[in-house]
Design an enzyme around this catalytic site. Structure first.
Site, PDB file in Angstrom:
ATOM      1  N   THR A 324       0.850  -1.187   0.000  1.00  0.00           N
ATOM      2  CA  THR A 324       0.000   0.000   0.000  1.00  0.00           C
ATOM      3  C   THR A 324       0.884   1.234   0.000  1.00  0.00           C
ATOM      4  O   THR A 324       1.892   1.288   0.716  1.00  0.00           O
ATOM      5  CB  THR A 324      -0.958   0.013   1.206  1.00  0.00           C
ATOM      6  OG1 THR A 324      -1.753   1.195   1.178  1.00  0.00           O
ATOM      7  CG2 THR A 324      -0.209  -0.040   2.529  1.00  0.00           C
ATOM      8  N   HIS A 376       2.439 -11.442  14.306  1.00  0.00           N
ATOM      9  CA  HIS A 376       3.518 -11.925  15.164  1.00  0.00           C
ATOM     10  C   HIS A 376       3.285 -13.361  15.631  1.00  0.00           C
ATOM     11  O   HIS A 376       4.180 -13.980  16.233  1.00  0.00           O
ATOM     12  CB  HIS A 376       3.644 -11.004  16.381  1.00  0.00           C
ATOM     13  CG  HIS A 376       5.023 -10.948  16.951  1.00  0.00           C
ATOM     14  ND1 HIS A 376       6.087 -11.667  16.437  1.00  0.00           N
ATOM     15  CD2 HIS A 376       5.536 -10.259  18.010  1.00  0.00           C
ATOM     16  CE1 HIS A 376       7.173 -11.417  17.135  1.00  0.00           C
ATOM     17  NE2 HIS A 376       6.873 -10.571  18.118  1.00  0.00           N
TER      18      HIS A 376
END
Length: 405
Positions: A324, A376
């Site tokens: 993006t 994560h």
């Protein structure tokens, strides 16, 4: 002959759609393949074309209605049938009706003819804005509005109280307007909330000196454009650099399904694009097999389709990693949100000339901050940082992209 217009078969996994806009009103003439209305799904807007030329019937469903495949939307009366009906109505019109005088010079659609009869109007006095000067329903409405404006208004004995200027200004500044979310906007909200609730999102940053990329673009932009008829931008460099990083750190290209990690041996890169209806992410499939020119051409086509609202469902489905570019809007730094089920997304930002210390000396260089948001749960901080370092090295030394080192 009357033809039914129904909701076509919707893309796979799409159960329903919302009627967004009717482009044609009942009684208007339509041409074959002319867009009648737009249907919005979770990802794309589908245009419903006229199967044949003729006159549009009444809207069976209104704007905002939810429809499924096979639902009836309207009907089209073929052009020959519409003309025949006009002749029949003309022959059966009562003596003295004003509409008969216009029939000799005008061919009115059934809807307009009905309005003219009900209001006892002379069609010859109504300016038509349709093709070949044909009168449409909104022309009749506009004519009636003009008539009302010219009518004299009786004066009352006492003029109504006029609100003060201050009160008018205050009232005008405290107005609320409620509009429902579009299907696309609601879907975007749902997916972003899902990403925040289901993934352990962490963002790491780095900065990139784009001097070498800018020099390459300046040196070859003319011959590149002449050779491929497309502009050499920054995005193709970033896509190539991302692919190098994904090859070295496959977990960044993976996704989570339940308690399993799904590794992908292909590189389908999503490019986030702003559109009038919201953010969309078309996919460049097998991007590792595309040249710089092919990447730039794909990005340009997707950008044009996004503005036109013509992206197909297949072009927006899937993807293993997303890029993006908030820099096109002036963003200096941001923390992009994952695009589920992907596990990472790269955020680009604006290029700013800043002082940089190189070999003990201060230089002014075109710098960009880059951000990697990642899940994560499966991606460790070490992999995320090294992935960004790979992108940094590839862009600061573009020869690495050619040598794959």
């Amino acid at each position: 002959m009357t033809i039914e217009v129904c909701v076509p078969a919707l893309p796979e996994s799409v159960t329903d759609a919302t009627v967004v806009t009717w482009h044609k009103q009942p009684g208007e003439a339509v041409r074959q393949d002319e867009n009648l209305l737009d249907l919005e799904t979770d990802k794309v807007v589908l245009e419903i074309p006229a199967p044949e030329s003729g006159v549009l019937g009444e809207h069976v469903v209104q704007e905002g209605a939810v429809v499924v495949a096979g639902d009836k939307l309207t009907i089209i009366q073929s052009a020959d049938a519409a003309v025949s009906e006009s002749v029949v109505e003309h022959e059966s019109a009562p003596t003295g009706a004003k509409v008969s005088s216009a029939d000799e010079a005008l061919v009115l659609t059934p809807g307009v003819r009905r309005m003219v009869k009900e209001q006892n109007l002379d069609p010859a006095q109504i300016p038509g804005t349709g093709r070949e000067g044909r009168i449409q329903k909104h022309d009749v409405m506009a004519y009636l509005d003009r008539q009302k404006e010219t009518e004299s208004v009786p004066l009352s004995d006492k003029a109504p109280d006029t609100p003060s200027v201050e009160a008018t200004v205050m009232d005008a500044g405290r107005q609320d307007k409620r509009v429902p979310m579009s299907r696309l906007r609601a879907r975007i909200a749902e997916r972003l909330l899902e990403a925040q609730q289901t993934a352990a999102i962490l963002t790491t940053f780095n900065e990139v000196d784009l001097s070498q990329v800018i020099q390459l673009r300046r040196r070859y932009k003319e011959v590149f454009h002449q050779s491929y008829d497309v502009r050499l931008g920054f995005m193709s460099f970033f896509v190539k650099a991302v692919i190098e990083g994904l090859k070295k750190f496959p977990v960044v290209n993976a996704s989570v399904e339940g308690t399993e990690i799904v590794y992908h041996n292909y590189y389908d890169i999503g490019i986030a694009v702003g559109s009038p209806r919201g953010l969309v992410v078309p996919i460049i499939r097998n991007a590792d097999q595309s040249s710089f020119a092919e990447l730039e051409q794909a990005i340009r086509v997707y950008g044009e389709k996004a503005q036109q609202g013509s992206l197909g469902y297949d072009e927006l489905s899937g993807g293993t990693f997303t890029i993006t570019n908030g820099g096109v809007y002036g963003s200096m730094l941001s923390t992009p949100i994952l695009n589920p089920p992907q596990s990472a997304i790269l955020g680009m930002h604006n290029i700013v000339e800043r002082p940089v210390a190189i070999d003990g000396e201060i230089h002014i260089r075109p710098m960009m901050y880059v951000a990697l948001s990642y899940d994560h749960r499966i991606i460790d901080g070490r992999d995320a940082v090294q992935f960004l370092v790979t992108i940094k090295q590839s862009l600061e030394e573009p020869a690495r992209l050619l040598l794959a080192v």
